[in-house]
Design a protein around this motif. Structure first.
Motif, mmCIF file in Angstrom:
data_model
loop_
_atom_site.group_PDB
_atom_site.id
_atom_site.type_symbol
_atom_site.label_atom_id
_atom_site.label_comp_id
_atom_site.label_asym_id
_atom_site.label_seq_id
_atom_site.Cartn_x
_atom_site.Cartn_y
_atom_site.Cartn_z
ATOM 1 N N GLN A 132 1.130 -0.724 0.362
ATOM 2 C CA GLN A 132 0.293 -0.249 0.302
ATOM 3 C C GLN A 132 1.042 1.398 0.043
ATOM 4 O OE1 GLN A 132 -2.430 0.315 -0.361
ATOM 5 N NE2 GLN A 132 -4.028 2.321 0.855
ATOM 6 N N ALA A 133 2.117 0.448 0.783
ATOM 7 C CA ALA A 133 2.912 2.472 0.856
ATOM 8 C C ALA A 133 3.559 2.607 -0.988
ATOM 9 C CB ALA A 133 4.105 1.805 1.907
ATOM 10 N N LEU A 134 4.069 1.894 -0.999
ATOM 11 C CA LEU A 134 4.519 1.690 -3.073
ATOM 12 C C LEU A 134 3.043 2.037 -3.953
ATOM 13 C CD1 LEU A 134 6.105 -1.808 -2.737
ATOM 14 C CD2 LEU A 134 7.310 0.750 -2.983
ATOM 15 N N ASP A 135 2.356 1.482 -3.542
ATOM 16 C CA ASP A 135 1.266 2.028 -4.027
ATOM 17 C C ASP A 135 0.601 3.370 -4.293
ATOM 18 O OD1 ASP A 135 -0.735 1.676 -6.108
ATOM 19 O OD2 ASP A 135 -2.308 0.623 -4.201
ATOM 20 N N MET A 136 0.716 4.024 -3.104
ATOM 21 C CA MET A 136 0.909 5.313 -2.832
ATOM 22 C C MET A 136 1.607 6.246 -3.386
ATOM 23 S SD MET A 136 -0.916 5.123 0.859
ATOM 24 C CE MET A 136 -1.000 7.067 1.297
ATOM 25 N N GLN A 137 3.304 6.103 -2.991
ATOM 26 C CA GLN A 137 3.742 6.278 -3.788
ATOM 27 C C GLN A 137 4.362 6.330 -5.157
ATOM 28 O OE1 GLN A 137 7.352 4.188 -1.321
ATOM 29 N NE2 GLN A 137 6.810 5.912 -0.007
ATOM 30 N N ALA A 138 3.328 5.596 -5.623
ATOM 31 C CA ALA A 138 3.617 5.538 -7.049
ATOM 32 C C ALA A 138 2.487 6.230 -7.776
ATOM 33 C CB ALA A 138 2.905 4.164 -7.995
ATOM 34 N N GLU A 139 1.680 6.827 -7.032
ATOM 35 C CA GLU A 139 0.679 7.649 -7.871
ATOM 36 C C GLU A 139 1.122 8.353 -8.197
ATOM 37 O OE1 GLU A 139 -2.543 8.367 -5.090
ATOM 38 O OE2 GLU A 139 -2.804 6.422 -4.667
ATOM 39 N N GLN A 140 0.727 8.852 -9.172
ATOM 40 C CA GLN A 140 0.743 10.466 -10.371
ATOM 41 C C GLN A 140 2.586 10.600 -11.000
ATOM 42 O OE1 GLN A 140 -1.100 13.598 -9.023
ATOM 43 N NE2 GLN A 140 -3.040 12.609 -7.987
ATOM 44 N N ARG A 141 2.595 9.073 -11.165
ATOM 45 C CA ARG A 141 4.245 9.083 -11.504
ATOM 46 C C ARG A 141 4.399 7.910 -12.475
ATOM 47 N NH1 ARG A 141 7.858 6.164 -9.695
ATOM 48 N NH2 ARG A 141 7.708 5.128 -7.792
ATOM 49 N N GLN A 142 5.236 8.151 -13.329
ATOM 50 C CA GLN A 142 5.746 6.667 -14.293
ATOM 51 C C GLN A 142 6.064 5.916 -13.452
ATOM 52 O OE1 GLN A 142 4.837 6.032 -17.313
ATOM 53 N NE2 GLN A 142 3.232 7.736 -17.812
ATOM 54 N N ILE A 143 6.171 4.283 -13.387
ATOM 55 C CA ILE A 143 6.923 3.518 -12.861
ATOM 56 C C ILE A 143 6.945 2.364 -13.691
ATOM 57 C CG2 ILE A 143 6.130 3.996 -10.774
ATOM 58 C CD1 ILE A 143 4.376 1.751 -10.618
ATOM 59 N N SER A 144 7.896 1.300 -13.414
ATOM 60 C CA SER A 144 8.160 0.208 -14.758
ATOM 61 C C SER A 144 7.031 -0.756 -14.514
ATOM 62 C CB SER A 144 9.805 0.119 -14.315
ATOM 63 O OG SER A 144 9.644 -0.250 -12.944
ATOM 64 N N VAL A 145 7.495 -1.870 -15.244
ATOM 65 C CA VAL A 145 6.666 -2.799 -14.973
ATOM 66 C C VAL A 145 6.820 -3.544 -14.304
ATOM 67 C CG1 VAL A 145 6.520 -5.671 -16.093
ATOM 68 C CG2 VAL A 145 5.623 -2.725 -17.582
ATOM 69 N N ASP A 162 -8.809 4.301 -10.346
ATOM 70 C CA ASP A 162 -7.544 3.480 -10.620
ATOM 71 C C ASP A 162 -7.116 4.769 -11.526
ATOM 72 O OD1 ASP A 162 -6.917 1.822 -8.670
ATOM 73 O OD2 ASP A 162 -6.919 0.283 -10.637
ATOM 74 N N LEU A 163 -7.869 5.262 -12.650
ATOM 75 C CA LEU A 163 -7.380 6.176 -13.936
ATOM 76 C C LEU A 163 -7.742 7.283 -13.084
ATOM 77 C CD1 LEU A 163 -7.221 6.601 -16.760
ATOM 78 C CD2 LEU A 163 -9.550 6.762 -16.659
ATOM 79 N N GLN A 164 -8.493 7.261 -11.717
ATOM 80 C CA GLN A 164 -9.640 9.042 -11.831
ATOM 81 C C GLN A 164 -7.577 9.302 -10.703
ATOM 82 O OE1 GLN A 164 -12.406 8.334 -9.472
ATOM 83 N NE2 GLN A 164 -13.996 8.001 -11.276
ATOM 84 N N ARG A 165 -7.208 8.534 -10.130
ATOM 85 C CA ARG A 165 -5.966 8.723 -8.950
ATOM 86 C C ARG A 165 -4.383 8.825 -10.283
ATOM 87 N NH1 ARG A 165 -8.960 5.516 -5.616
ATOM 88 N NH2 ARG A 165 -7.871 4.158 -5.581
ATOM 89 N N GLN A 166 -4.808 8.338 -10.809
ATOM 90 C CA GLN A 166 -3.783 8.822 -12.531
ATOM 91 C C GLN A 166 -2.243 7.198 -11.383
ATOM 92 O OE1 GLN A 166 -1.624 12.335 -13.102
ATOM 93 N NE2 GLN A 166 -3.288 13.237 -12.226
ATOM 94 N N LYS A 167 -2.945 6.117 -11.390
ATOM 95 C CA LYS A 167 -2.284 5.325 -11.040
ATOM 96 C C LYS A 167 -1.961 3.762 -11.805
ATOM 97 C CE LYS A 167 -3.433 2.610 -7.001
ATOM 98 N NZ LYS A 167 -4.444 2.193 -5.599
ATOM 99 N N ALA A 168 -0.502 3.349 -11.850
ATOM 100 C CA ALA A 168 -0.230 2.935 -13.063
ATOM 101 C C ALA A 168 -0.992 1.652 -12.451
ATOM 102 C CB ALA A 168 1.120 2.404 -13.110
ATOM 103 N N THR A 169 -1.415 0.734 -13.719
ATOM 104 C CA THR A 169 -1.786 -0.668 -13.789
ATOM 105 C C THR A 169 -1.261 -1.321 -14.824
ATOM 106 O OG1 THR A 169 -4.169 0.168 -15.291
ATOM 107 C CG2 THR A 169 -4.220 0.842 -12.764
ATOM 108 N N TYR A 170 -1.950 -2.372 -14.819
ATOM 109 C CA TYR A 170 -1.467 -3.495 -15.992
ATOM 110 C C TYR A 170 -1.863 -2.715 -17.512
ATOM 111 C CZ TYR A 170 1.764 -6.684 -13.795
ATOM 112 O OH TYR A 170 2.696 -7.104 -13.563
ATOM 113 N N PRO A 171 -3.227 -2.860 -17.409
ATOM 114 C CA PRO A 171 -4.625 -1.724 -18.500
ATOM 115 C C PRO A 171 -3.347 -0.892 -19.009
ATOM 116 C CG PRO A 171 -5.455 -3.533 -17.086
ATOM 117 C CD PRO A 171 -4.359 -2.911 -16.682
ATOM 118 N N SER A 172 -2.782 0.188 -18.056
ATOM 119 C CA SER A 172 -2.189 1.482 -18.860
ATOM 120 C C SER A 172 -0.740 1.093 -19.026
ATOM 121 C CB SER A 172 -2.243 2.226 -17.261
ATOM 122 O OG SER A 172 -1.326 2.227 -15.740
#
Length: 301
Positions: free
Chosen positions: A164-177, A247-257
């Motif tokens: 959850q911590a990593l997920d929150m820190q990844a919001e609104q930025r580009q992350i790798s697969v 997820d889209l609204q929070r600009q979270k990285a997902t597999y589909p994105s």
């Protein structure tokens, strides 16, 4: 050797009923002092849901030819930890969700402070359940210690909380697969793998069998989260029981994105295939776990 199988849906429903009974046994009544706290704990615990993790634990018990009713306490503890995480994840400081399982989230009903306390109390209750001395009538104390530690590891900083911590820190930025897969493995996968490992430890499984069920749990856990990502785009509030496109609204990285829906679905197929392969060492005994893996790719909520 199992030679005849009941309908898979019936089988899973039977296991869910056993989980519900165990939860009712261990959750304090709503009128227990302080009543508002206990109401809040029960509100989220009995809000429905797939009960996937505790059902998998009970299925693991049967895989190793143990009476799953004896392990119902561990299944309840696992689900209670999962429920605590949902209450806290929904808070405004985290995912800020208003809907969970088709109902207002805990903090919308009881307020943020009481929701935090309900989550805290549930987490503590889970370990109270796991360490109840009455379980020594059925299990070696070392097996209980291993299972309890497994639950703690899966829920902690290198498991669900860390995810959850990593997920929150990844919001609104580009992350790798690779970063995204780490988030999913921590946040979702480790608790699902823990369901298998807790059951295996309590059954005193051999190391090679523990490895096989762990592999299955990890693969199914990752597939489960990717399907969640897909459903967040393709599902509706009615079927999901929560707000879609969050997820889209929070600009979270997902597999589909990162990969697109088609490629994500293809990856799920491979994960499920590999998960089923991991269970081949158990032969016919793994029938229902194989069927459960197959269900993962086609679920709609």
């Amino acid at each position: 050797m199992i030679t005849q199988h009941t309908d898979v849906t019936t089988y899973l429903d039977d296991k869910r009923r056993l989980v519900e009974q165990a939860l009712e046994t261990y959750l304090p009544p709503a009128d227990t002092l302080p009543p508002t706290l206990h109401e809040a704990m029960r509100y989220s615990t009995f809000a429905g849901g797939k009960r996937l993790r505790p059902v998998m634990l009970l299925m693991t018990a049967e895989l190793f030819e143990r009476d799953c009713r004896d392990m119902a306490f561990a299944a309840a503890a696992l689900e209670i930890v999962h429920t605590y995480s949902l209450i806290h994840d929904d808070l405004p400081a985290m995912d800020n969700d208003d809907l969970r399982r088709g109902r207002p989230t805990n903090h919308k009903v009881y307020g943020e402070a009481m929701a935090i306390l309900a989550g805290d109390a549930l987490l503590t209750l889970a370990f109270q359940i796991m360490t109840d001395p009455t379980h020594l009538a059925h299990f070696d104390p070392v097996a209980i210690i291993h299972a309890t530690r497994e639950l703690a590891l899966a829920a902690g900083s290198t498991g669900m909380a860390g995810g959850q911590a990593l997920d929150m820190q990844a919001e609104q930025r580009q992350i790798s697969v690779e970063e995204l897969e780490t988030i999913h493995r921590y946040k979702t996968g480790k608790m699902i793998a823990a369901a298998m490992r807790m059951g295996a430890f309590l059954a005193e499984a051999r190391p090679e069998d523990l490895y096989a069920v762990t592999r299955y749990g990890e693969l199914v856990g990752l597939a489960f989260q990717i399907v969640d990502d897909i459903l967040d785009l393709e599902g509706s509030a009615e079927t999901l029981g929560k707000n879609p496109a969050s997820d889209l609204q929070r600009q979270k990285a997902t597999y589909p994105s990162l990969h697109g829906v088609a490629q994500s679905k293809k990856y799920v197929e491979q994960l499920i295939k590999d998960a089923i392969q991991a269970l081949h060492v158990f032969g016919e005994r793994a029938y229902y776990l194989m069927q459960l893996a197959d269900y993962m790719r086609s679920r709609t909520y």
